[in-house]
Design a protein around this motif. Structure first.
Motif, PDB file in Angstrom:
ATOM      1  N   UNK A 140       0.530  -1.263  -0.828  1.00 30.16           N
ATOM      2  CA  UNK A 140       0.422  -0.152   0.437  1.00 30.16           C
ATOM      3  C   UNK A 140       0.989   1.065  -0.301  1.00 30.16           C
ATOM      4  N   UNK A 141       1.343   1.559  -1.444  1.00 33.39           N
ATOM      5  CA  UNK A 141       2.290   2.696  -1.423  1.00 33.39           C
ATOM      6  C   UNK A 141       1.450   3.739  -0.768  1.00 33.39           C
ATOM      7  N   UNK A 142       1.817   4.825   0.178  1.00 32.07           N
ATOM      8  CA  UNK A 142       0.964   6.727   0.408  1.00 32.07           C
ATOM      9  C   UNK A 142       0.639   6.913  -1.234  1.00 32.07           C
ATOM     10  N   UNK A 143      -0.487   7.324  -0.825  1.00 31.04           N
ATOM     11  CA  UNK A 143      -1.438   8.442  -2.379  1.00 31.04           C
ATOM     12  C   UNK A 143      -1.961   7.336  -2.920  1.00 31.04           C
ATOM     13  N   UNK A 163       3.868  -0.644   4.111  1.00 31.42           N
ATOM     14  CA  UNK A 163       3.130   0.597   4.005  1.00 31.42           C
ATOM     15  C   UNK A 163       4.049   1.402   3.102  1.00 31.42           C
ATOM     16  N   UNK A 164       4.093   1.255   1.829  1.00 34.31           N
ATOM     17  CA  UNK A 164       5.417   1.350   0.969  1.00 34.31           C
ATOM     18  C   UNK A 164       5.478   2.663   1.697  1.00 34.31           C
ATOM     19  N   UNK A 165       6.656   3.272   1.497  1.00 32.06           N
ATOM     20  CA  UNK A 165       7.433   4.657   1.841  1.00 32.06           C
ATOM     21  C   UNK A 165       6.440   5.720   2.389  1.00 32.06           C
ATOM     22  N   UNK A 166       5.738   5.138   3.695  1.00 36.89           N
ATOM     23  CA  UNK A 166       5.201   6.111   5.052  1.00 36.89           C
ATOM     24  C   UNK A 166       5.817   6.143   5.840  1.00 36.89           C
ATOM     25  N   UNK A 167       7.205   5.817   5.712  1.00 34.50           N
ATOM     26  CA  UNK A 167       7.519   6.273   7.320  1.00 34.50           C
ATOM     27  C   UNK A 167       7.545   5.281   7.981  1.00 34.50           C
ATOM     28  N   UNK A 185       2.286  -6.187   9.794  1.00 32.46           N
ATOM     29  CA  UNK A 185       2.365  -4.768   8.755  1.00 32.46           C
ATOM     30  C   UNK A 185       3.825  -5.087   8.756  1.00 32.46           C
ATOM     31  N   UNK A 186       4.522  -3.797   7.998  1.00 31.67           N
ATOM     32  CA  UNK A 186       5.793  -4.005   7.489  1.00 31.67           C
ATOM     33  C   UNK A 186       5.910  -2.016   6.958  1.00 31.67           C
ATOM     34  N   UNK A 187       6.929  -1.316   7.577  1.00 39.01           N
ATOM     35  CA  UNK A 187       6.938   0.187   7.457  1.00 39.01           C
ATOM     36  C   UNK A 187       7.797   0.566   6.488  1.00 39.01           C
ATOM     37  N   UNK A 188       7.803   0.849   5.620  1.00 41.38           N
ATOM     38  CA  UNK A 188       9.278   1.444   5.290  1.00 41.38           C
ATOM     39  C   UNK A 188       9.577   3.109   4.694  1.00 41.38           C
ATOM     40  N   UNK A 189      10.847   2.659   4.833  1.00 41.06           N
ATOM     41  CA  UNK A 189      11.402   4.041   5.141  1.00 41.06           C
ATOM     42  C   UNK A 189      12.660   4.793   4.575  1.00 41.06           C
ATOM     43  N   UNK A 190      12.664   5.895   4.065  1.00 43.00           N
ATOM     44  CA  UNK A 190      13.319   6.396   3.046  1.00 43.00           C
ATOM     45  C   UNK A 190      14.686   7.287   4.124  1.00 43.00           C
ATOM     46  N   UNK A 191      14.410   8.608   4.819  1.00 43.38           N
ATOM     47  CA  UNK A 191      15.000   9.644   5.837  1.00 43.38           C
ATOM     48  C   UNK A 191      14.222   9.380   6.884  1.00 43.38           C
ATOM     49  N   UNK A 192      14.611   8.558   8.125  1.00 44.17           N
ATOM     50  CA  UNK A 192      13.860   8.588   9.163  1.00 44.17           C
ATOM     51  C   UNK A 192      14.718   8.566  10.437  1.00 44.17           C
ATOM     52  N   UNK A 193      15.392   9.353  10.781  1.00 44.58           N
ATOM     53  CA  UNK A 193      16.359   9.289  11.999  1.00 44.58           C
ATOM     54  C   UNK A 193      14.893   8.693  13.437  1.00 44.58           C
ATOM     55  N   UNK A 194      14.055   9.385  13.701  1.00 43.73           N
ATOM     56  CA  UNK A 194      13.383   9.395  14.331  1.00 43.73           C
ATOM     57  C   UNK A 194      13.270   7.516  14.897  1.00 43.73           C
ATOM     58  N   UNK A 195      12.424   6.849  13.149  1.00 39.07           N
ATOM     59  CA  UNK A 195      12.135   5.891  13.444  1.00 39.07           C
ATOM     60  C   UNK A 195      12.853   4.571  13.946  1.00 39.07           C
ATOM     61  N   UNK A 202      12.334  -3.145  -2.484  1.00 43.65           N
ATOM     62  CA  UNK A 202      10.992  -3.033  -3.880  1.00 43.65           C
ATOM     63  C   UNK A 202      10.457  -1.519  -2.992  1.00 43.65           C
ATOM     64  N   UNK A 203       9.705  -1.333  -3.818  1.00 44.43           N
ATOM     65  CA  UNK A 203       9.055   0.214  -3.608  1.00 44.43           C
ATOM     66  C   UNK A 203       9.096   1.049  -4.479  1.00 44.43           C
ATOM     67  N   UNK A 204       8.439   1.746  -4.028  1.00 45.55           N
ATOM     68  CA  UNK A 204       8.333   3.125  -5.566  1.00 45.55           C
ATOM     69  C   UNK A 204       9.488   3.718  -5.768  1.00 45.55           C
ATOM     70  N   UNK A 205       9.622   3.078  -5.388  1.00 45.33           N
ATOM     71  CA  UNK A 205      10.573   2.731  -6.568  1.00 45.33           C
ATOM     72  C   UNK A 205      11.262   1.902  -5.809  1.00 45.33           C
ATOM     73  N   UNK A 206      11.341   1.887  -5.440  1.00 43.59           N
ATOM     74  CA  UNK A 206      11.976   1.121  -4.781  1.00 43.59           C
ATOM     75  C   UNK A 206      11.700   0.951  -3.084  1.00 43.59           C
ATOM     76  N   UNK A 207      11.415  -0.451  -2.835  1.00 39.33           N
ATOM     77  CA  UNK A 207      11.037  -0.651  -1.620  1.00 39.33           C
ATOM     78  C   UNK A 207      11.623  -1.557  -0.821  1.00 39.33           C
ATOM     79  N   UNK A 208      12.150  -1.674   0.293  1.00 45.30           N
ATOM     80  CA  UNK A 208      13.007  -2.708   0.600  1.00 45.30           C
ATOM     81  C   UNK A 208      11.395  -3.690   1.552  1.00 45.30           C
TER      82      UNK A 208
END
Length: 335
Positions: free
Chosen positions: A133-136, A184-188, A226-236, A318-324
């Motif tokens: 489930x990609x955000x948007x 949760x693709x690219x949702x942080x 469920x699985x979360x996916x982050x790009x830049x997420x120091x807090x997470x 894997x993901x949107x464009x890529x999301x692990x």
């Protein structure tokens, strides 16, 4: 636009430069969850278009480099029975995931609380294909006002994934389909500790007079499904234990028009400086055999072989464009 956006051979070269061993590519023209075809008035043509897109993605795009791409499919969302048939058809051809809307109501479709989607979820569960489930993907953007700059919307896109999380955890979906997985693709992930705590507190105090499950704590369901996916997420990353290490996956944006900025590997290194080396190594070099049906090539892209914190088999996104994805599609887990 970079050739890697439409030329599969150029895409693999870009992945080598970026240090990405395997990728799952969300659709652009049909939109993240194939909702462009949902809008078509001629549903017979729309169904043929969905099948044509899936065949192209499975046979031509991913088929050109089967050890570098993780096949994902779209569905004819207006017809759950046809969607289930398409899941079985594409699973037999090698599909490894399904891109699905984060919220179906905003698309004019029934919610997760109904039995409308049971054929789809049952087929996904039986075929062992996770819902990505990609955000948007719901077509709903978090716009606060007509005057707000796009920066506001971009900053708030993670709230779409928050909505999906609360919806799914309070819905009957995971009780009816105990082996279904959702990414949760690219949702942080930085918001997850707060939301899971809030959902659990709500469940503890208010479950007795509401139509929700009374026995299973929502956060336990989250860590199972469920699985979360982050790009830049120091807090997470700093609160990875509260999220659940095995429920965290990395994401990387594939640049479409320019080739500037940090690579996926350098971004991951920067975010994960606080992670123990053993866990970082585990997250990027081995595939849990019990949890994925995709196997990447053992040939590591050039950048991975030079990265001391990403040894061995390299990096799978894997993901949107890529999301692990961890434990569901790909060999990445964050510790």
């Amino acid at each position: 636009m970079l050739p890697g956006c439409y030329d599969v051979h150029a895409r693999v070269k870009d992945m080598d430069i970026d240090g990405v061993q395997a990728a799952l590519c969300f659709p652009s023209f049909p939109q993240f969850a194939g909702t462009a075809f949902l809008e078509g008035k001629d549903k017979e043509l729309a169904l043929l278009s969905v099948k044509a897109w899936n065949d192209f993605h499975l046979d031509e795009w991913c088929g050109s480099y089967p050890d570098r791409f993780i096949p994902i499919i779209i569905l004819p969302l207006w017809d759950p029975a046809e969607s289930a048939k398409e899941i079985y058809r594409c699973a037999a051809k090698g599909a490894k995931g399904i891109t699905f809307p984060e919220n179906t109501v905003s698309l004019g479709l029934p919610s997760f609380y109904t039995d409308h989607w049971d054929p789809v979820f049952r087929a996904a569960e039986e075929a062992r294909l996770p819902l990505c489930m990609h955000f948007g993907s719901s077509g709903k953007s978090p716009i606060t006002s007509p005057e707000a700059p796009m920066a506001v919307m971009i900053s708030l896109f993670g709230t779409n994934s928050m909505d999906a999380t609360a919806d799914l955890l309070f819905s009957p979906v995971f009780y009816k389909f105990p082996n279904l997985k959702v990414a949760l693709s690219e949702g942080g992930i930085g918001w997850m500790p707060y939301l899971l705590e809030r959902i659990d507190l709500t469940w503890e105090k208010h479950r007795w007079y509401q139509n929700v499950n009374k026995e299973f704590r929502p956060s336990d369901l989250f860590r199972e499904h469920m699985y979360g996916c982050f790009i830049d997420d120091f807090e997470g990353i700093a609160r990875r234990e509260q999220v659940g290490i095995d429920n965290i996956c990395g994401s990387a944006i594939t640049r479409t028009r320019i080739r500037t900025g940090p690579t996926a590997v350098s971004t991951r290194q920067r975010c994960c400086t606080t992670c123990p080396t053993a866990r970082h190594t585990r997250s990027s070099s081995s595939t849990p055999a019990s949890s994925t049906t995709f196997r990447a090539s053992t040939d590591c892209p050039p950048r991975c072989t030079r990265c001391p914190s990403l040894p061995g088999a390299g990096t799978v996104f894997t993901g949107s464009c890529c999301e692990r994805r961890a434990r569901v599609i790909s060999p990445f887990r964050m510790g």
